[in-house]
Motif scaffolding. Structure first.
Motif, short mmCIF file in Angstrom:
data_model
loop_
_atom_site.label_atom_id
_atom_site.label_comp_id
_atom_site.label_asym_id
_atom_site.label_seq_id
_atom_site.Cartn_x
_atom_site.Cartn_y
_atom_site.Cartn_z
N GLY A 1 0.89 -1.16 0.05
CA GLY A 1 -0.15 0.04 0.06
C GLY A 1 0.96 1.29 -0.02
O GLY A 1 0.11 2.48 -0.48
N ARG A 2 2.35 1.07 0.45
CA ARG A 2 2.92 2.48 0.50
C ARG A 2 4.32 2.28 0.15
O ARG A 2 4.90 1.39 0.37
CB ARG A 2 2.83 2.82 2.02
N VAL A 3 4.74 3.25 -0.39
CA VAL A 3 6.05 3.52 -1.12
C VAL A 3 6.86 4.67 -0.53
O VAL A 3 6.05 5.84 -0.86
CB VAL A 3 6.42 3.01 -2.29
N VAL A 4 7.86 4.63 0.27
CA VAL A 4 8.69 5.74 0.56
C VAL A 4 9.93 5.86 -0.54
O VAL A 4 10.69 4.96 -0.29
CB VAL A 4 8.94 6.12 2.04
N TYR A 5 9.96 6.74 -1.14
CA TYR A 5 11.04 6.88 -2.27
C TYR A 5 12.15 7.83 -2.09
O TYR A 5 11.72 9.02 -1.99
CB TYR A 5 10.09 6.87 -3.46
N ALA A 6 13.32 7.18 -2.06
CA ALA A 6 14.42 8.35 -2.01
C ALA A 6 14.84 8.92 -3.06
O ALA A 6 15.48 8.53 -4.09
CB ALA A 6 15.64 7.65 -1.48
N SER A 7 14.10 10.08 -3.30
CA SER A 7 14.38 11.05 -4.36
C SER A 7 15.57 12.02 -3.88
O SER A 7 16.23 11.69 -2.94
CB SER A 7 13.14 11.97 -4.92
N SER A 8 15.78 13.05 -4.62
CA SER A 8 16.79 14.09 -4.19
C SER A 8 16.58 15.36 -4.60
O SER A 8 15.95 15.77 -5.42
CB SER A 8 17.87 13.46 -4.90
N ASN A 9 17.31 16.35 -3.80
CA ASN A 9 17.24 17.62 -4.17
C ASN A 9 17.54 18.05 -5.72
O ASN A 9 17.24 18.63 -6.35
CB ASN A 9 17.93 18.59 -3.22
N HIS A 10 18.58 17.05 -6.07
CA HIS A 10 18.92 17.15 -7.53
C HIS A 10 18.05 17.02 -8.57
O HIS A 10 17.96 17.23 -9.77
CB HIS A 10 20.30 16.15 -7.77
N ALA A 11 16.97 16.53 -8.29
CA ALA A 11 15.79 16.23 -9.15
C ALA A 11 14.99 17.99 -9.39
O ALA A 11 14.68 18.19 -10.31
CB ALA A 11 14.36 15.67 -8.46
#
Ligand code: 15L
Length: 255
Positions: A102-112
């Motif tokens: 039901g849930r995903v915590v995704y490690a994006s970045s400030n560099h997006a």
């Protein structure tokens, strides 16, 4: 509270921090990494996120995924990010969907959003403005998260992580630092916030020199406690036309 939390990339820097801190918030972890994971007392799986069978096994009984696996390098080539971040993130979201997670915590970045100029207060959903192929790959992961949320009803939090470490690594990080303690608090909040659909949140501490709005994270229950200002005396002052000061992504905008 979720059942098992699967952490991909558990042997990495952020992964190691979460393995230390999340159990204290009541989470049972399953750890996945291509490298050996040293974490006594946790269920661990060794292998690649491109291995569909392994991912299906890893997702069994899982309530949420914290997806950290991938290359963390802002100088990674397109080919590297294509395999590790773009394809890898797709594989993880797809396996989560197949398993009904039901849930995903995704490690994006400030560099997006690295080509965001310094401003008074930048909202966490400031438009995508990548500063590198790495940043592009993180923007892809955010788009994927938004899609899986809208299409399949998955709750997704995309963490636009600043500069993670035990201490701010440089003067820029006086604005972008996230401490290990705050990283744990942020991920715990994203794992437990009720009614999560899709949200981008800044992964930063409560830095005196911060200009990244913490409101979206706070709305999910994130209360940062640390402040990079404690280290300001050790850092040089940055000129305002220095890319490290002028742009969110710092000198990566020039690389
Ligand atoms: C990141 O996303 C990178 O993974 C890390 O290596 C640092 O460059 C960090 O951002 C940062 O911006 O300080």
């Amino acid at each position: 509270m979720v059942n098992i939390v699967l952490v991909t990339g558990a042997a990495g820097r952020v992964g190691t921090c979460l393995v230390d801190g999340l159990p204290g918030h009541g989470h049972a972890l399953r750890l996945l990494d291509a490298r050996p994971v040293e974490a006594a007392g946790h269920e661990t799986l060794r292998g690649d996120i491109h291995d569909t069978e392994l991912l299906d096994q890893a997702m069994k009984g899982v309530g949420a995924v914290v997806h950290l696996a991938g290359t963390p390098s802002t100088s990674a080539t397109f080919e590297e990010t294509l395999t590790a971040n773009i394809e890898g993130t797709y594989r993880v979201f797809e396996a989560a969907r197949r398993a009904g997670v039901g849930r995903v915590v995704y490690a994006s970045s400030n560099h997006a959003a690295g080509f965001t100029p310094r401003q008074e207060l930048a909202p966490a959903d400031v438009p995508v403005a990548p500063d590198s192929h790495y940043g592009v790959s993180k923007a892809y992961g955010e788009a994927l998260g938004r899609y899986y949320s809208a299409r399949y009803g998955m709750g997704v939090a995309a963490l636009r992580i600043g500069s993670f470490g035990r201490r701010p690594p440089n003067a820029r990080a006086l604005s972008t630092w996230i401490s290990p303690g705050d990283m744990v608090r942020l991920v715990h909040a994203c794992l437990t916030a009720p009614d999560l659909t899709y949200a981008e949140v800044w992964g930063v501490s409560a830095n005196t020199r911060g200009w990244l709005d913490l409101a979206a994270g706070r709305a999910l229950g994130y209360e940062p406690r640390d402040d990079a200002e404690a280290y300001a005396g050790e850092m040089p002052e940055l000129d305002h036309d220095d890319p490290e000061y002028a742009w969110l992504g710092g000198r990566v905008v020039e690389s």
